[in-house]
Design an enzyme around this catalytic site. Structure first.
Site, PDB file in Angstrom:
ATOM      1  N   SER A   1       0.687 -11.650  -4.860  1.00  0.00           N
ATOM      2  CA  SER A   1      -0.255 -10.916  -5.723  1.00  0.00           C
ATOM      3  C   SER A   1      -0.433 -11.605  -7.075  1.00  0.00           C
ATOM      4  O   SER A   1       0.325 -12.512  -7.431  1.00  0.00           O
ATOM      5  CB  SER A   1       0.254  -9.490  -5.946  1.00  0.00           C
ATOM      6  OG  SER A   1       0.562  -8.895  -4.712  1.00  0.00           O
TER       7      SER A   1
HETATM    8  C1  LIG Z   1      -0.065  -8.355  -1.079  1.00  0.00           C
HETATM    9  S1  LIG Z   1       1.099  -8.712   0.176  1.00  0.00           S
HETATM   10  C2  LIG Z   1       2.634  -8.409  -0.632  1.00  0.00           C
HETATM   11  C3  LIG Z   1       2.961  -9.389  -1.717  1.00  0.00           C
HETATM   12  C4  LIG Z   1       4.451  -9.646  -1.850  1.00  0.00           C
HETATM   13  N1  LIG Z   1       5.159  -8.550  -2.464  1.00  0.00           N
HETATM   14  C5  LIG Z   1       4.749 -10.960  -2.543  1.00  0.00           C
HETATM   15  O1  LIG Z   1       5.424 -10.974  -3.576  1.00  0.00           O
HETATM   16  O2  LIG Z   1       4.314 -11.986  -2.022  1.00  0.00           O
HETATM   17  C6  LIG Z   1       0.974  -7.284   1.210  1.00  0.00           C
HETATM   18  C7  LIG Z   1       1.941  -7.323   2.391  1.00  0.00           C
HETATM   19  O3  LIG Z   1       2.045  -5.996   2.896  1.00  0.00           O
HETATM   20  C8  LIG Z   1       2.282  -6.075   4.274  1.00  0.00           C
HETATM   21  N2  LIG Z   1       2.006  -4.771   4.899  1.00  0.00           N
HETATM   22  C9  LIG Z   1       0.821  -4.222   5.277  1.00  0.00           C
HETATM   23  N3  LIG Z   1       1.004  -3.002   5.806  1.00  0.00           N
HETATM   24  C10 LIG Z   1       2.335  -2.773   5.766  1.00  0.00           C
HETATM   25  C11 LIG Z   1       3.157  -1.697   6.189  1.00  0.00           C
HETATM   26  N4  LIG Z   1       2.634  -0.598   6.758  1.00  0.00           N
HETATM   27  N5  LIG Z   1       4.491  -1.797   6.022  1.00  0.00           N
HETATM   28  C12 LIG Z   1       5.045  -2.920   5.456  1.00  0.00           C
HETATM   29  N6  LIG Z   1       4.318  -3.968   5.050  1.00  0.00           N
HETATM   30  C13 LIG Z   1       2.979  -3.892   5.187  1.00  0.00           C
HETATM   31  C14 LIG Z   1       1.378  -7.203   4.736  1.00  0.00           C
HETATM   32  O4  LIG Z   1       1.833  -7.726   5.965  1.00  0.00           O
HETATM   33  C15 LIG Z   1       1.465  -8.173   3.570  1.00  0.00           C
HETATM   34  O5  LIG Z   1       2.381  -9.197   3.826  1.00  0.00           O
END
Ligand SMILES: C[S@@+](CC[C@H](N)C(=O)[O-])C[C@H]1O[C@@H](n2cnc3c(N)ncnc32)[C@H](O)[C@@H]1O
Length: 376
Positions: free
Chosen positions: A79
């Site tokens: 992000s």
């Molecule tokens: C914006 S990224 C997160 C960024 C991360 N915190 C970083 O520092 O790189 C969003 C992540 O949320 C995950 N995601 C989507 N739905 C989810 C769920 N229901 N439970 C857990 N993870 C989820 C996606 O696979 C994705 O990798």
């Protein structure tokens, strides 16, 4: 690294405001490039790989790095750092605390939490993403972070935490997180009027019942979660439109203000519109840098657009009704002193979805003395 780290912190502070010293130290010391070794998608759609021209320079911008794309849509990323900073500050994390992160992504945010002294458990719904985050954390020499593959709705069953941070857009909060965090803070981007304002929420006892209350910390545009965290609920707004229907709209009210509202004040108006109007969302419109606020009609093709100068465009099957409702929203925002997003006290309700209910924003009250930013 020291110089790169200092310049990185300066960029984050330019966009997001001053960082507390421990957060500045975390951003300066955790090597972001170790978390994007498979590269990321540039804004022009091409893929930036380690070793390609300007790679390191791009990694240390205050910008989101899209690290996985499926069906043409981003499905994982690191992000925007200034947004991560605001969320980490709101989390108010202390050394030694156990923190649950939903959305491990690259593992970079988990590494920052670790640098702040937290013991971290991070969950990602995509197994390959969780595997890569684990490998990246190892590569960067970060211990004290566990990465689990699974749907974050469940949190980490059987464990307790002091804080929960959600780094993916959700439509509501899982009751499992509150079982695991007690009265500790949950920081999460929760859908509202076509965007994902970041909320800081906590469960409070009120007589015999448990309540969840929240406030907005900042605006954001996160990618959306998979699974029950994205369920629709009684106060869901329509999804933002991907395409404009602006060619079918006519000007029905002239500019209300001499100048356009600045971006943050326009987001305040947009948030308030979502409180007062269940069909508030966003859609792109040519000539507008920020996607305008639209009160979308039931057909999803018409309604009224409120522009940053307060002018109104309307069209579709009942333009008069939507023009009137747009005017009511504008009048009310002015009559209440142009409340900022942070001025709202939010009360959440639990859906009755069997097995996977979520807490969703349901009632709003303006907090006394925190109402407005004044004219801008
Ligand atoms: C914006 S990224 C997160 C960024 C991360 N915190 C970083 O520092 O790189 C969003 C992540 O949320 C995950 N995601 C989507 N739905 C989810 C769920 N229901 N439970 C857990 N993870 C989820 C996606 O696979 C994705 O990798």
């Amino acid at each position: 690294m020291a110089d790169l780290g200092r310049r990185f912190v300066a960029k984050i502070e330019r966009d997001g405001g001053p960082l507390p010293p421990e957060l500045a130290a975390a951003f300066a010391s955790v090597p972001r490039e170790a978390f994007v070794t498979d590269g990321f998608q540039r804004r022009d759609g091409t893929w930036a790989l380690p070793g390609s021209a300007g790679f390191l320079e791009s990694v240390y911008q205050d910008d989101v790095l899209v690290t996985k794309v499926a069906g043409g849509m981003p499905v994982s990323s690191s992000s925007q750092p200034s947004l991560m900073a605001i969320m980490l500050e709101a989390l108010d994390v202390r050394p030694g605390q156990r923190v649950l992160e939903i959305g491990a992504g690259t593992g970079y945010n988990a590494a920052l939490l670790r640098a702040l002294g937290a013991e971290v458990t991070s969950v990602d719904v995509q197994e390959d993403v969780a595997d890569r985050a684990r490998a990246a954390l190892e590569r960067a020499g970060v211990d004290g972070v566990r990465v689990l593959a699974g749907d974050g709705y469940a949190g980490s069953p059987g464990e307790t935490f002091a804080r929960v941070i959600v780094t993916v857009g959700v439509s509501g909060l899982s009751p499992r997180w509150f079982e695991q965090v007690g009265d500790g803070l949950v920081v999460a981007p929760v859908e509202h009027a076509g965007t994902h304002p970041v909320l800081v929420a906590r469960q409070v006892a009120a007589g015999d019942e448990e309540r969840v209350v929240a406030q907005v910390v900042c605006s954001s545009g996160f990618m959306s979660a998979a699974g029950p965290l994205l369920a629709r609920h009684p106060r869901s707004h329509p999804a933002p439109l991907a395409q404009s229907n602006g060619d079918r709209l006519d000007v029905v009210a002239p500019a209300r203000w001499a100048g356009a509202l600045e971006a943050a004040r326009y987001r305040d108006l947009q948030y308030a519109a979502g409180v007062w109007h269940e069909r508030a969302t966003q859609m792109p419109l040519s000539g507008q840098s920020q996607n305008p606020l639209v009160l979308l009609d039931e057909t999803g093709t018409g309604g009224a657009v409120i522009l940053p100068d307060g002018s109104v465009l309307a069209g579709g099957e009942d333009p008069a009704r939507y023009a009137r409702e747009a005017k009511e929203v504008l009048d009310r925002w002015e009559a209440t002193g142009r409340p900022s997003t942070g001025a709202w006290q939010i009360r959440m309700s639990l859906t009755d979805e069997p097995g996977t209910p979520i807490w969703y924003p349901a009632e709003w009250e303006l907090r006394p003395r925190a109402r407005s930013h004044g004219p801008s």
